[in-house]
Write a protein that holds these residues in place. Structure first.
Motif, PDB file in Angstrom:
ATOM      1  N   ASN A  27       2.113   6.059   1.246  1.00 24.57           N
ATOM      2  CA  ASN A  27       2.867   4.790   0.863  1.00 24.57           C
ATOM      3  C   ASN A  27       1.947   3.725   0.668  1.00 24.57           C
ATOM      4  OD1 ASN A  27       5.186   6.268   1.547  1.00 24.57           O
ATOM      5  ND2 ASN A  27       5.264   5.667   3.783  1.00 24.57           N
ATOM      6  N   ASP A  28       0.812   3.629   1.252  1.00 24.94           N
ATOM      7  CA  ASP A  28      -0.287   2.625   1.138  1.00 24.94           C
ATOM      8  C   ASP A  28      -0.620   2.673  -0.552  1.00 24.94           C
ATOM      9  OD1 ASP A  28      -0.387   1.988   3.745  1.00 24.94           O
ATOM     10  OD2 ASP A  28      -2.433   2.787   4.005  1.00 24.94           O
ATOM     11  N   HIS A  29      -0.677   3.995  -1.166  1.00 22.03           N
ATOM     12  CA  HIS A  29      -0.893   4.030  -2.443  1.00 22.03           C
ATOM     13  C   HIS A  29       0.200   3.241  -3.412  1.00 22.03           C
ATOM     14  CE1 HIS A  29      -3.781   7.623  -1.945  1.00 22.03           C
ATOM     15  NE2 HIS A  29      -4.490   6.430  -1.473  1.00 22.03           N
ATOM     16  N   HIS A  30       1.429   3.364  -2.847  1.00 28.04           N
ATOM     17  CA  HIS A  30       2.376   2.736  -3.722  1.00 28.04           C
ATOM     18  C   HIS A  30       1.884   1.270  -3.720  1.00 28.04           C
ATOM     19  CE1 HIS A  30       6.139   1.562  -5.586  1.00 28.04           C
ATOM     20  NE2 HIS A  30       6.355   0.534  -4.458  1.00 28.04           N
ATOM     21  N   GLN A  31       1.706   0.777  -2.668  1.00 29.99           N
ATOM     22  CA  GLN A  31       1.258  -0.857  -2.485  1.00 29.99           C
ATOM     23  C   GLN A  31       0.134  -1.215  -3.368  1.00 29.99           C
ATOM     24  OE1 GLN A  31       0.742  -2.142   1.373  1.00 29.99           O
ATOM     25  NE2 GLN A  31       2.911  -1.618   2.050  1.00 29.99           N
ATOM     26  N   HIS A  65      -5.219  -8.716   0.370  1.00 33.28           N
ATOM     27  CA  HIS A  65      -4.686  -7.532   0.360  1.00 33.28           C
ATOM     28  C   HIS A  65      -5.833  -6.367   0.742  1.00 33.28           C
ATOM     29  CE1 HIS A  65      -1.770  -4.465  -0.548  1.00 33.28           C
ATOM     30  NE2 HIS A  65      -2.621  -3.871  -0.850  1.00 33.28           N
ATOM     31  N   PHE A  66      -7.093  -6.406  -0.007  1.00 34.10           N
ATOM     32  CA  PHE A  66      -8.002  -5.806   0.324  1.00 34.10           C
ATOM     33  C   PHE A  66      -8.494  -5.853   1.956  1.00 34.10           C
ATOM     34  CE2 PHE A  66     -12.785  -4.906   1.025  1.00 34.10           C
ATOM     35  CZ  PHE A  66     -12.644  -3.798   0.475  1.00 34.10           C
ATOM     36  N   SER A  67      -8.608  -6.892   2.482  1.00 33.19           N
ATOM     37  CA  SER A  67      -8.914  -6.953   3.898  1.00 33.19           C
ATOM     38  C   SER A  67      -7.901  -6.418   4.690  1.00 33.19           C
ATOM     39  CB  SER A  67      -9.453  -8.157   4.396  1.00 33.19           C
ATOM     40  OG  SER A  67      -8.391  -9.331   4.101  1.00 33.19           O
ATOM     41  N   ASP A  68      -6.442  -6.852   4.377  1.00 35.50           N
ATOM     42  CA  ASP A  68      -5.517  -6.253   5.180  1.00 35.50           C
ATOM     43  C   ASP A  68      -5.232  -4.761   5.206  1.00 35.50           C
ATOM     44  OD1 ASP A  68      -5.452  -8.761   6.391  1.00 35.50           O
ATOM     45  OD2 ASP A  68      -3.779  -9.378   5.192  1.00 35.50           O
ATOM     46  N   VAL A  69      -5.227  -4.382   3.863  1.00 33.77           N
ATOM     47  CA  VAL A  69      -4.549  -2.998   3.686  1.00 33.77           C
ATOM     48  C   VAL A  69      -5.671  -2.031   3.015  1.00 33.77           C
ATOM     49  CG1 VAL A  69      -2.904  -1.932   2.188  1.00 33.77           C
ATOM     50  CG2 VAL A  69      -2.318  -4.076   3.423  1.00 33.77           C
ATOM     51  N   LEU A  70      -6.284  -2.594   1.872  1.00 34.83           N
ATOM     52  CA  LEU A  70      -7.443  -1.482   1.323  1.00 34.83           C
ATOM     53  C   LEU A  70      -8.509  -0.894   2.243  1.00 34.83           C
ATOM     54  CD1 LEU A  70      -7.381  -2.590  -2.364  1.00 34.83           C
ATOM     55  CD2 LEU A  70      -6.070  -0.771  -1.351  1.00 34.83           C
ATOM     56  N   GLU A  71      -9.172  -1.927   2.946  1.00 33.64           N
ATOM     57  CA  GLU A  71     -10.340  -1.695   3.724  1.00 33.64           C
ATOM     58  C   GLU A  71      -9.741  -0.708   4.876  1.00 33.64           C
ATOM     59  OE1 GLU A  71     -13.978  -1.125   4.895  1.00 33.64           O
ATOM     60  OE2 GLU A  71     -13.438  -1.718   3.143  1.00 33.64           O
ATOM     61  N   PRO A  72      -8.773  -1.048   5.604  1.00 32.97           N
ATOM     62  CA  PRO A  72      -8.409  -0.110   6.656  1.00 32.97           C
ATOM     63  C   PRO A  72      -7.972   1.292   6.146  1.00 32.97           C
ATOM     64  CG  PRO A  72      -7.326  -2.225   6.988  1.00 32.97           C
ATOM     65  CD  PRO A  72      -8.044  -2.197   5.539  1.00 32.97           C
ATOM     66  N   HIS A  73      -7.371   1.382   4.988  1.00 33.74           N
ATOM     67  CA  HIS A  73      -7.147   2.529   4.436  1.00 33.74           C
ATOM     68  C   HIS A  73      -8.396   3.269   3.895  1.00 33.74           C
ATOM     69  CE1 HIS A  73      -4.619   5.075   1.439  1.00 33.74           C
ATOM     70  NE2 HIS A  73      -5.711   4.945   0.961  1.00 33.74           N
ATOM     71  N   PHE A  74      -9.283   2.589   3.539  1.00 33.48           N
ATOM     72  CA  PHE A  74     -10.456   3.365   2.839  1.00 33.48           C
ATOM     73  C   PHE A  74     -11.262   3.901   4.489  1.00 33.48           C
ATOM     74  CE2 PHE A  74     -11.694   0.591  -0.720  1.00 33.48           C
ATOM     75  CZ  PHE A  74     -10.555   0.953  -1.498  1.00 33.48           C
ATOM     76  N   GLN A  75     -11.063   3.248   5.503  1.00 33.20           N
ATOM     77  CA  GLN A  75     -12.007   3.537   6.541  1.00 33.20           C
ATOM     78  C   GLN A  75     -11.133   4.834   7.190  1.00 33.20           C
ATOM     79  OE1 GLN A  75     -12.333   0.160   9.193  1.00 33.20           O
ATOM     80  NE2 GLN A  75     -13.477  -0.968   7.916  1.00 33.20           N
TER      81      GLN A  75
END
Length: 137
Positions: free
Chosen positions: A12-16, A44-54
């Motif tokens: 779902n994160d990937h859709h965003q 968006h990077f700090s709120d979604v992508l970075e946590p997703h990567f982690q």
């Protein structure tokens, strides 16, 4: 692609992420105010992508490496590093970088959906997949 429940939150994160990638590429093509677009990308990077990567790095990387998927994990880590680099202080933030960020993000998401997550579903145990799901909560 049918996704197991444990990986659905990441999918779902990937859709965003694909929406963000498209927005970045369009903004670069249309010469939208780069500073404003980069501000949106940074948030968006700090709120979604970075946590997703982690979450991916903490729950998928080592189990997949142990399952023999070293090349997939190396690509995951390399592309995460490349995407993070766009947000380091002092990095250029013009139209060229905006387009490059969007293109890399799109390609990275496609890689994860088509290759990395497929390998995870095939090779990881139910317990390992549950750890991914728990980390997403």
């Amino acid at each position: 692609m049918k996704r197991v429940q444990a990986l659905k939150a990441l999918s779902n994160d990937h859709h965003q992420g694909l929406v963000l990638a498209k927005r970045a590429m369009q903004a670069a093509d249309e010469y939208k105010p780069a500073k404003m677009v980069w501000a949106e990308m940074t948030m968006h990077f700090s709120d979604v992508l970075e946590p997703h990567f982690q979450i991916e790095e903490a729950t998928l990387a080592e189990p997949l490496r142990a399952a023999g998927e070293t090349e997939l994990v190396e690509r995951l880590e390399r592309e995460h590093a490349q995407l993070r680099a766009f947000f380091q202080p002092g990095q250029a933030r013009g139209y060229e970088e905006l387009k490059a960020f969007g293109e890399l993000l799109k390609a990275h998401i496609r890689f994860e959906e088509r290759e990395l997550f497929e390998a995870a579903q095939e090779k990881l145990s139910e317990h390992q997949l549950q750890q991914v799901e728990a980390a997403c909560r």
